[in-house]
Design an enzyme around this catalytic site. Structure first.
Site, PDB file in Angstrom:
ATOM      1  N   CYS A  19       0.818  -1.206   0.000  1.00 29.13           N
ATOM      2  CA  CYS A  19       0.000   0.000   0.000  1.00 29.13           C
ATOM      3  C   CYS A  19       0.850   1.253   0.000  1.00 29.13           C
ATOM      4  O   CYS A  19       2.029   1.236   0.331  1.00 29.13           O
ATOM      5  CB  CYS A  19      -0.886   0.043   1.255  1.00 29.13           C
ATOM      6  N   GLY A  46       0.166   0.538  -5.015  1.00 34.37           N
ATOM      7  CA  GLY A  46      -1.105  -0.157  -4.926  1.00 34.37           C
ATOM      8  C   GLY A  46      -2.052   0.346  -5.986  1.00 34.37           C
ATOM      9  O   GLY A  46      -2.237   1.551  -6.138  1.00 34.37           O
ATOM     10  N   ASN A 120      -0.030   0.756   5.847  1.00 31.16           N
ATOM     11  CA  ASN A 120       0.869   0.020   4.964  1.00 31.16           C
ATOM     12  C   ASN A 120       1.636  -0.990   5.798  1.00 31.16           C
ATOM     13  O   ASN A 120       2.251  -0.631   6.799  1.00 31.16           O
ATOM     14  CB  ASN A 120       1.846   0.978   4.271  1.00 31.16           C
ATOM     15  N   GLY A 121       1.587  -2.250   5.407  1.00 37.42           N
ATOM     16  CA  GLY A 121       2.297  -3.292   6.145  1.00 37.42           C
ATOM     17  C   GLY A 121       1.415  -4.499   6.374  1.00 37.42           C
ATOM     18  O   GLY A 121       0.363  -4.652   5.753  1.00 37.42           O
ATOM     19  N   CYS A 254      12.831  -2.880   4.942  1.00 35.02           N
ATOM     20  CA  CYS A 254      12.747  -3.855   3.852  1.00 35.02           C
ATOM     21  C   CYS A 254      13.709  -3.474   2.730  1.00 35.02           C
ATOM     22  O   CYS A 254      13.597  -2.392   2.143  1.00 35.02           O
ATOM     23  CB  CYS A 254      11.315  -3.901   3.326  1.00 35.02           C
ATOM     24  N   TYR A 260      13.351  -2.267  -5.674  1.00 31.11           N
ATOM     25  CA  TYR A 260      12.236  -2.282  -6.617  1.00 31.11           C
ATOM     26  C   TYR A 260      11.037  -1.435  -6.216  1.00 31.11           C
ATOM     27  O   TYR A 260      10.501  -0.692  -7.020  1.00 31.11           O
ATOM     28  CB  TYR A 260      11.795  -3.744  -6.813  1.00 31.11           C
ATOM     29  N   SER A 301      12.144  -0.591 -13.669  1.00 31.31           N
ATOM     30  CA  SER A 301      12.989  -0.738 -12.485  1.00 31.31           C
ATOM     31  C   SER A 301      14.348  -1.341 -12.773  1.00 31.31           C
ATOM     32  O   SER A 301      15.284  -1.181 -11.986  1.00 31.31           O
ATOM     33  CB  SER A 301      12.261  -1.572 -11.431  1.00 31.31           C
ATOM     34  N   ASP A 363      17.588  -7.177 -14.945  1.00 29.58           N
ATOM     35  CA  ASP A 363      16.310  -7.013 -14.270  1.00 29.58           C
ATOM     36  C   ASP A 363      16.577  -6.929 -12.774  1.00 29.58           C
ATOM     37  O   ASP A 363      17.664  -7.306 -12.300  1.00 29.58           O
ATOM     38  CB  ASP A 363      15.373  -8.181 -14.587  1.00 29.58           C
ATOM     39  N   ASP A 364      15.591  -6.443 -12.010  1.00 24.49           N
ATOM     40  CA  ASP A 364      15.821  -6.239 -10.576  1.00 24.49           C
ATOM     41  C   ASP A 364      15.587  -7.489  -9.744  1.00 24.49           C
ATOM     42  O   ASP A 364      16.130  -7.616  -8.653  1.00 24.49           O
ATOM     43  CB  ASP A 364      14.944  -5.102 -10.054  1.00 24.49           C
ATOM     44  N   CYS A 451      15.915  -5.597   6.664  1.00 20.80           N
ATOM     45  CA  CYS A 451      15.319  -6.933   6.652  1.00 20.80           C
ATOM     46  C   CYS A 451      15.699  -7.573   5.328  1.00 20.80           C
ATOM     47  O   CYS A 451      15.368  -7.059   4.252  1.00 20.80           O
ATOM     48  CB  CYS A 451      13.801  -6.851   6.776  1.00 20.80           C
ATOM     49  N   CYS A 454      13.801 -12.272   2.709  1.00 20.44           N
ATOM     50  CA  CYS A 454      13.470 -12.926   1.442  1.00 20.44           C
ATOM     51  C   CYS A 454      14.695 -13.554   0.793  1.00 20.44           C
ATOM     52  O   CYS A 454      14.570 -14.426  -0.069  1.00 20.44           O
ATOM     53  CB  CYS A 454      12.808 -11.935   0.486  1.00 20.44           C
TER      54      CYS A 454
END
Length: 483
Positions: A19, A46, A120-121, A254, A260, A301, A363-364, A451, A454
């Protein structure tokens, strides 16, 4: 090798943001228009719904609907949103499906007053909080975790609005950057880990908050600082003040904001993201060089990193792919005709640039691998002699539970396959990723402030097992619905 190779047209091969949040306190200004412009700058965060709430000192008026910001708002409905304080929201659903009831801002009336809220989150303890509130008589109209936050604030209303927000923050677990308003005040809160970004700007004697600094620029607000982890910012007729509502934890912004999500003209940690992404390309060229004729970027991106790769490698940069900038997020069902059109609806190759050339494609990220596979096939189809894929981030191996819509781990192509196996699947002549060390170096910051879950599976906030299972079940159900 095990791959999910079904091409789902309506889900890009990227992590998808949750968001965009905007808020402004500016008596004497057209706050609904300011919010509209701010949301326009955050549209990339979003595309499913948009909304604005305005307070005039006595009441809160909220208008929201499904669709893009310019589709939801026009001169007529904006003219009805008159006041001194406003918040706005653009939504991509992660917790709660894509329906009007889950659009934001969330409005909540209670005995002591009313609030509107934009979030957002993603909370990680939504289930427990929702169960507790339901037992205490709270009723819910949506399935979003954002309404849980609003209901919590209402449940503590006897402590006053500031006390209610502080008590609510003590109950929340997970990632949140939230703008809250009463009829005459604006509040901004951020989780104690600072996972999602949240910037503060000064507009003359007034103030605004936004998910990204680029949304402050568009209304000529000067960026001041970020909302600190665990901080409550209060903005009203007395100016701006803040309270450290909950103890800050290890800062864990993040890292995908750098890679991105955020716009390239946004600043994070006082670093312009365009420059950071160029540097990612420089580091990528050092780590994964290629014997080729030219470099192209996957727009938009991937372009800054491609330019950086070109600068470091000495290979010329050319624009080899043209993006259809008006497609947005499609709601067309993925029929066979749409599947056949596939990636060409969004990208079209410049045949004369590509034909008979050995190409480095930057690419990202690669999440599922399907789009990369289609892209390589398309480039070979127009005559590329060799296609060398380079990715300006490490392999995405773990799902996100903090507000980013990545697939479950079974659908992440790098989770169960080595780089050579991924290369074979996408059909590239070579494949190279940026290392975590090279990525962090590009941010001009330290690894401890991000963070990176991923990539490395180390989650800063514990993720309950039932949330992991629920996410997997939702993904499986969505796959069935999409055919």
């Amino acid at each position: 090798m095990s791959f999910d190779v079904d091409y789902d047209y309506d889900r890009p091969d990227k992590p998808e943001e949750a968001c965009g949040v905007f808020g402004v306190y500016a008596p004497g200004h057209d706050v609904s228009k300011l919010t509209y412009f701010g949301l326009h700058a955050l549209q990339h965060r979003g595309q499913e719904s948009a909304g604005i709430a305005v307070g005039d000192g006595d009441t809160i008026i909220t208008y929201k609907d499904m669709g893009l910001v310019p589709q939801v708002f026009n001169e007529k409905n904006l003219a009805c949103l008159i006041g001194d304080v406003a918040i706005g929201h653009t939504r991509y659903s992660t917790t709660g499906s894509s329906h009007w009831e889950n659009a934001q801002p969330i409005y909540k009336a209670f005995r002591e007053g009313s609030i509107a809220l934009a979030h957002n989150g993603n909370l990680t303890n939504t289930k427990e909080l929702r169960t507790m509130l339901s037992k205490n008589g709270q009723r819910f109209r949506s399935t979003s975790d954002s309404e849980v936050i609003a209901s919590l604030i209402a449940s503590f209303a006897d402590k006053g609005i500031e006390g209610a927000i502080i008590e609510t923050m003590k109950q929340l677990e997970g990632a949140y950057s939230v703008a809250i308003m009463t009829e005459s005040q604006l509040f901004a809160i951020r989780d104690p880990y600072g996972i999602r970004p949240f910037a503060i700007g000064k507009l003359g004697k007034n103030f605004a908050v936004a998910s990204e600094s680029c949304a402050l620029n568009i209304i000529d607000a000067d960026y001041m600082r970020d909302v600190n982890p665990g901080e409550l910012v209060i903005i009203d007729e007395n100016g701006l003040r803040s309270v450290q509502a909950v103890e800050p934890k290890k800062l864990s912004l993040c890292i995908f904001e750098f890679i991105y999500f955020a716009r390239p003209d946004t600043r994070l940690f006082d670093r312009l993201l365009y420059s950071a992404r160029e540097t990612m390309g420089v580091e990528l060229a050092k780590e994964a060089p290629a014997d080729a004729d030219l470099v192209i970027g996957v727009p938009d991106s991937g372009v800054p990193a491609a330019i950086g790769y070109s600068q470091q490698s000495g290979l010329p940069y050319r624009e080899g792919l043209v993006k259809n900038r008006y497609i947005g997020r499609t709601f067309i069902q993925p029929t066979q005709t749409v599947r056949q059109a596939g990636i060409k609806l969004k990208l079209n190759p410049l045949c004369e640039v590509i034909r008979d050339k050995r190409i480095v494609v930057v690419d990202d990220s690669i999440v599922r691998g399907n789009t990369s596979k289609k892209l390589v096939e398309m480039l070979r189809g127009v005559g590329a002699r060799e296609v060398h894929m380079r990715v300006s981030s490490p392999p995405t191996k773990w799902p996100c539970f903090y507000g980013i819509d990545t697939a479950d781990r079974g659908q992440l192509i790098a989770a169960n396959n080595e780089i050579e196996e991924i290369r074979q699947f996408i059909g590239a002549d070579s494949l190279g990723y940026l290392s975590i060390e090279g990525l962090v170096k590009s941010t001009e910051n330290v690894r401890e402030n991000f963070c990176l879950a991923c990539f490395d599976g180390v989650y800063p906030i514990d993720v309950p097992d039932d949330l992991k299972i629920t996410k997997m079940m939702l993904e499986e159900e969505e796959s069935k619905i999409n055919g």
